[in-house]
Design a protein around this motif. Structure first.
Motif, PDB file in Angstrom:
ATOM      1  N   ARG A 288       0.836  -1.197   0.000  1.00  8.30           N
ATOM      2  CA  ARG A 288       0.000   0.000   0.000  1.00  8.30           C
ATOM      3  C   ARG A 288       0.873   1.249   0.000  1.00  8.30           C
ATOM      4  NH1 ARG A 288      -5.403   0.998   1.677  1.00  8.30           N
ATOM      5  NH2 ARG A 288      -5.760   3.136   2.392  1.00  8.30           N
ATOM      6  N   LYS A 289       0.698   2.093  -1.018  1.00  8.44           N
ATOM      7  CA  LYS A 289       1.474   3.324  -1.196  1.00  8.44           C
ATOM      8  C   LYS A 289       2.981   3.069  -1.167  1.00  8.44           C
ATOM      9  CE  LYS A 289      -2.097   6.438   0.633  1.00  8.44           C
ATOM     10  NZ  LYS A 289      -2.420   7.500   1.604  1.00  8.44           N
ATOM     11  N   GLY A 290       3.376   1.860  -1.607  1.00  8.53           N
ATOM     12  CA  GLY A 290       4.806   1.541  -1.692  1.00  8.53           C
ATOM     13  C   GLY A 290       5.445   1.151  -0.386  1.00  8.53           C
ATOM     14  N   ALA A 291       4.649   0.909   0.658  1.00  6.10           N
ATOM     15  CA  ALA A 291       5.201   0.651   1.990  1.00  6.10           C
ATOM     16  C   ALA A 291       6.020  -0.636   2.045  1.00  6.10           C
ATOM     17  CB  ALA A 291       4.072   0.599   3.019  1.00  6.10           C
ATOM     18  N   SER A 292       5.562  -1.673   1.352  1.00  6.04           N
ATOM     19  CA  SER A 292       6.241  -2.969   1.412  1.00  6.04           C
ATOM     20  C   SER A 292       7.619  -2.913   0.765  1.00  6.04           C
ATOM     21  CB  SER A 292       5.383  -4.046   0.737  1.00  6.04           C
ATOM     22  OG  SER A 292       6.030  -5.292   0.777  1.00  6.04           O
TER      23      SER A 292
END
Length: 336
Positions: A288-292
């Motif tokens: 999500r939104k590049g979090a991973s």
């Protein structure tokens, strides 16, 4: 090869050419800008690379959504005495084929800022394997690392930011923003002919400072960083040029200098790993939104790149020391 040009610009002279004031302000040299549609308009030393006439040139490409699919329109070459805008549209494949030996030569150093997409376009559109690059974006991060400053993941210096750094040029590149606005309004900006004054100026501006920046950076990089710069440049060039032969047709990576051996131990080898992601699983990798993907980058000392909208769409590219690359691979596999 001499022919008239209505276009001119200034280039800063490298510090080793005697072109510097005592107060360290660079001297500017007025040079012509040539629009090239035929190989005969290019310098012979470029067309026929030689170990006795080695060159350092500024290099960049412009195009429509530049990548394997987007058209490469102009290739810019900055020499000490002139800038050449190689018109890939007017000159076509014949002109680009004439440039292939130089672009693949180890005798010509190509100084570029972020080589990945340029290399991809050259490879898939013209069969050119870009070789012997000095990527100023990589060099900047290595200098920062040498000086004990660590950047956060994805915090890459832009070309505008590099030019603004007082250690190199210390100038504001406002016209770049103007061109970006025009590109958003009309993505086909670089396809129009004849080239407008703005197009010529913008194309030249993207390369005219690079040789000067190169010499400034070479003064700061130590032997270990220079080796990393050469290896990472080679890995970045082939990064998005993935094919079925695992880069077997590309030149070998630079050898490690013997003087980097300490007590019989060498610095860890740096590699490129390409991880294929099952269809529909890229979202799990990115999060999500590049979090991973950000969390993976933060715990691994390796560059992790994703093709994104330009592709390749289902692959992750990992560049760095072997142990860190294997660590990133393991974490990524755990997410899919």
């Amino acid at each position: 090869m001499a022919f008239a040009s209505p276009h001119q610009t200034y280039i800063p002279l490298p510090s080793d050419s005697g072109g510097q004031h005592p107060d360290h302000a660079a001297l500017l040299s007025l040079v012509p800008i040539y629009i090239v549609t035929h190989a005969s308009q290019l310098p012979k030393d470029f067309l026929v690379p030689s170990p006795v006439r080695q060159l350092v040139i500024g290099f960049d490409c412009e195009g429509v959504d530049l990548c394997r699919h987007g058209n490469l329109c102009i290739m810019q070459l900055a020499f000490p005495d002139a800038i050449y805008l190689v018109d890939a549209i007017q000159g076509g494949e014949k002109l680009m084929r004439a440039c292939k030996p130089a672009l693949e030569s180890s005798y010509i150093t190509k100084v570029i800022h972020d080589c990945k997409r340029d290399s991809e376009a050259l490879y898939f559109q013209f069969g050119i394997k870009l070789h012997n690059v000095v990527d100023s974006q990589i060099a900047y991060s290595l200098i920062e690392e040498q000086q004990g400053r660590r950047r956060s993941p994805d915090d890459y210096i832009s070309f505008v930011g590099l030019l603004a750094d007082p250690r190199y040029c210390g100038i504001s590149y406002l016209e770049k923003k103007e061109v970006r606005v025009l590109l958003k309004q009309d993505p086909k900006f670089w396809t129009y002919r004849p080239l407008s004054e703005l197009m010529v100026r913008a194309a030249a501006d993207d390369v005219r400072f690079l040789p000067y920046i190169y010499y400034k950076m070479m003064e700061e990089l130590n032997e270990h960083s220079l080796w990393k710069l050469a290896v990472r440049g080679a890995l970045y060039c082939r990064c998005f040029c993935v094919n079925d032969n695992e880069y077997a047709d590309w030149p070998s990576l630079p050898n490690m200098p013997e003087n980097l051996m300490v007590d019989g131990k060498a610095p860890e080898e740096e590699i490129l790993s390409v991880l294929e992601i099952p269809q529909g699983k890229m979202g799990c990798v990115i999060g999500r939104k590049g979090a991973s993907i950000l969390s993976i980058k933060q715990c691994c000392k390796a560059e992790i790149l994703i093709g994104g909208a330009k592709g390749p769409p289902d692959m992750v590219f990992i560049i760095g020391p072997v142990k860190e690359v294997r660590k990133a691979e393991a974490i990524l596999r755990g997410r899919i």
